[in-house]
Design an enzyme around this catalytic site. Structure first.
Site, PDB file in Angstrom:
ATOM      1  N   HIS A 110       1.192  -4.336   9.078  1.00 56.20           N
ATOM      2  CA  HIS A 110       2.560  -4.029   8.685  1.00 56.20           C
ATOM      3  C   HIS A 110       3.326  -3.445   9.872  1.00 56.20           C
ATOM      4  O   HIS A 110       2.733  -2.822  10.768  1.00 56.20           O
ATOM      5  CB  HIS A 110       2.603  -3.020   7.531  1.00 56.20           C
ATOM      6  CG  HIS A 110       2.383  -3.624   6.180  1.00 56.20           C
ATOM      7  ND1 HIS A 110       3.263  -4.506   5.607  1.00 56.20           N
ATOM      8  CD2 HIS A 110       1.372  -3.467   5.294  1.00 56.20           C
ATOM      9  CE1 HIS A 110       2.800  -4.865   4.417  1.00 56.20           C
ATOM     10  NE2 HIS A 110       1.654  -4.251   4.218  1.00 56.20           N
TER      11      HIS A 110
ATOM     12  N   HIS B 208       0.835  -1.208   0.000  1.00 56.93           N
ATOM     13  CA  HIS B 208       0.000   0.000   0.000  1.00 56.93           C
ATOM     14  C   HIS B 208       0.871   1.260   0.000  1.00 56.93           C
ATOM     15  O   HIS B 208       0.591   2.218  -0.722  1.00 56.93           O
ATOM     16  CB  HIS B 208      -0.907   0.009   1.225  1.00 56.93           C
ATOM     17  CG  HIS B 208      -2.143  -0.826   1.075  1.00 56.93           C
ATOM     18  ND1 HIS B 208      -2.104  -2.189   0.920  1.00 56.93           N
ATOM     19  CD2 HIS B 208      -3.459  -0.475   1.046  1.00 56.93           C
ATOM     20  CE1 HIS B 208      -3.344  -2.652   0.815  1.00 56.93           C
ATOM     21  NE2 HIS B 208      -4.181  -1.639   0.881  1.00 56.93           N
TER      22      HIS B 208
END
Length: 490
Positions: free
Chosen positions: A196, A148
């Site tokens: 993440h 992302h």
């Protein structure tokens, strides 16, 4: 220095001579990513402690706040692959329509490069995603680097470089800050959602900046080799394309009479709602013993008696063609392409008002009439809205009919009849599927048709999406007066 060496160094001399800071930025971003990659591979303990500590603290804070999780999940989609592919793809097609093939190639190459780098490096590094106490989100694949963060940096950065020439100097600084804010926000959501580590996101940012710098430099060399001047990067990568990059003409007024048009639309909405309410009450409460009641009872029952597993699957897919996601997807493809081809905002306004009005009219009518679903098994289960009118059918009718009206009024090409066919076939398919699945009566379909006919007729009369720029004509100086004035001067 011999001629061969000088020729070999000429591209680097050109780059450093034009933007030494840019060279340092690209090299620094690439070096920073390489350093993070090595630290992750060798599991450097101080970095791991920071990564896990931040992940745990954010998870403790976020997991206890459900509304915050919902907001974070919505924001993180700004860097998701579907949004990135839609943005890059639709802009690239628009650039091809405008004749800007070089910029379209730049966007596609930059975007595809990011799509290749992300899974390749994830597979190479093989870092497992964070394991938090209270998972609030999930993501497939490995953790390093953040796809992302990488995708947002590359996609929004490339779009920024392409469209900088359109903005004034004052707006360029604002555009850069907006780009930076979106990229940082997307990266933060990935850590906050626990999918993440901080180092994954920072690595995605650095790799994205490095790849963006490489492709921008390659494009600048491409310009130089074709004999074009190479402007400062703050001017964008193709400044002379500013006129073609402008989304639409600069209209003084989107509508010639905004206030009266707004009043007409609001008044028309109220009258349309009144007609729908009266019709809905009549067919649902005062039709006992009539042909309408027999029709509303017999048709759903007949479909229910002829259901098969194969037809259930087909009806599910056809029904999905009229749900919110499908309608929004078609709108988000058609509207940018309409702007690219027509260079006008008015057709987009027509589509936006058609869909917003349909949604509000459907919700208001459904709440006011409050009609029960047909008395057969409902394949879609319980739904929050009542049966009258059908929102799926009304949305499909409004969207595809609006598209057909716009296309038919702006081109005489034979393919325009395909949009008319879609305006007939798509609503019919959705209508049959909704009645088959036991979710609507036939008169719910009639209500949807009534909604679409009244609302689109009103908007066509007020918005006039077939007209030219509203700013070209004003009440004080209509087109005929201007033409007479020009004739008198000549």
């Amino acid at each position: 220095m011999d001629r061969a060496t000088a020729a070999a160094l000429r591209p680097a001399e050109h780059f450093t001579g034009r933007s030494l800071l840019g060279l340092f930025a690209v090299v620094g971003a690439g070096s920073g990513f390489g350093l993070l990659l090595m630290l992750v591979r060798f599991q450097w303990d101080p970095m791991y402690r920071v990564d896990h500590g931040v992940a745990d603290q954010l998870n403790d804070f976020v997991s206890a706040r459900g509304p915050l999780v919902t907001v974070l999940q919505a924001l993180t989609d700004l860097g998701g692959r579907p949004i990135m592919m839609w943005l890059v793809g639709i802009v690239a097609v628009g650039l091809l329509i405008r004749g800007q093939r070089r910029l379209a190639v730049y966007l596609l190459v930059t975007g595809v490069g990011a799509l290749i780098l992300d899974p390749s490096l994830k597979l190479l590094v093989g870092r497992i995603r964070p394991a938090v106490d209270v998972p609030v989100a999930s993501a497939p694949g490995n953790s390093f680097p953040s796809g992302h963060a990488l995708g947002a940096t590359v996609a929004y950065g490339a779009l920024l470089l392409v469209f900088l020439p359109v903005a004034s100097r004052r707006l360029r600084a604002l555009a850069i800050w907006v780009f930076a804010a979106i990229v940082v926000l997307v990266g933060f959501t990935r850590v906050a959602l626990g999918v993440h580590y901080v180092s994954d996101v920072v690595a995605g940012w650095l790799l994205g900046l490095a790849w963006l710098g490489v492709t921008a430099y390659a494009f600048r060399l491409w310009r130089r080799e074709t004999g074009r001047p190479v402007p400062p990067i703050t001017e964008g990568i193709e400044p002379e394309a500013a006129d073609d990059l402008a989304p639409a003409s600069r209209e003084d007024h989107l509508l010639p009479h905004p206030r009266s048009s707004t009043a007409e639309i609001i008044t028309g909405w109220v009258l349309t709602f009144g007609v729908l309410f009266v019709f809905g009450v009549l067919v649902s409460r005062y039709a006992d013993g009539t042909f309408i009641e027999r029709l509303d009872t017999a048709v759903p029952r007949w479909f229910a008696e002829h259901r098969t597993p194969a037809l259930d699957d087909v009806s599910w897919w056809l029904s999905k063609a009229g749900d919110t996601h499908a309608i929004l997807a078609v709108s988000l493809v058609f509207c940018p392409l309409a702007v690219a081809v027509l260079r006008q905002w008015r057709p987009v306004l027509f589509i936006a008002l058609a869909m917003f009005g349909e949604l509000t009219l459907f919700l208001a009518s459904a709440a006011a009439v409050d009609r029960p679903r047909p008395g057969v098994p409902h394949l879609d289960g319980p739904l929050p809205t009542s049966s009258f009118p059908s929102g799926h059918i009304a949305a499909t009718l409004c969207l595809y009919s609006a598209i057909a009206l716009i296309v038919m009024s702006h081109t005489s090409r034979p393919w325009r009849w395909l949009t008319v066919g879609a305006a007939v076939v798509m609503p019919a398919a959705v209508a049959v599927s909704r009645i088959y699945r036991g979710m609507h009566h036939p008169t719910d379909l009639m209500g949807a048709m009534l909604l679409a006919a009244l609302w689109l007729t009103l908007l066509w009369w007020v918005v006039r999406p077939d007209a030219g720029d509203a700013g070209e004509q004003t009440e004080a100086e209509p087109a005929s007066d201007r033409q007479l004035a020009v004739t008198a001067k000549t």
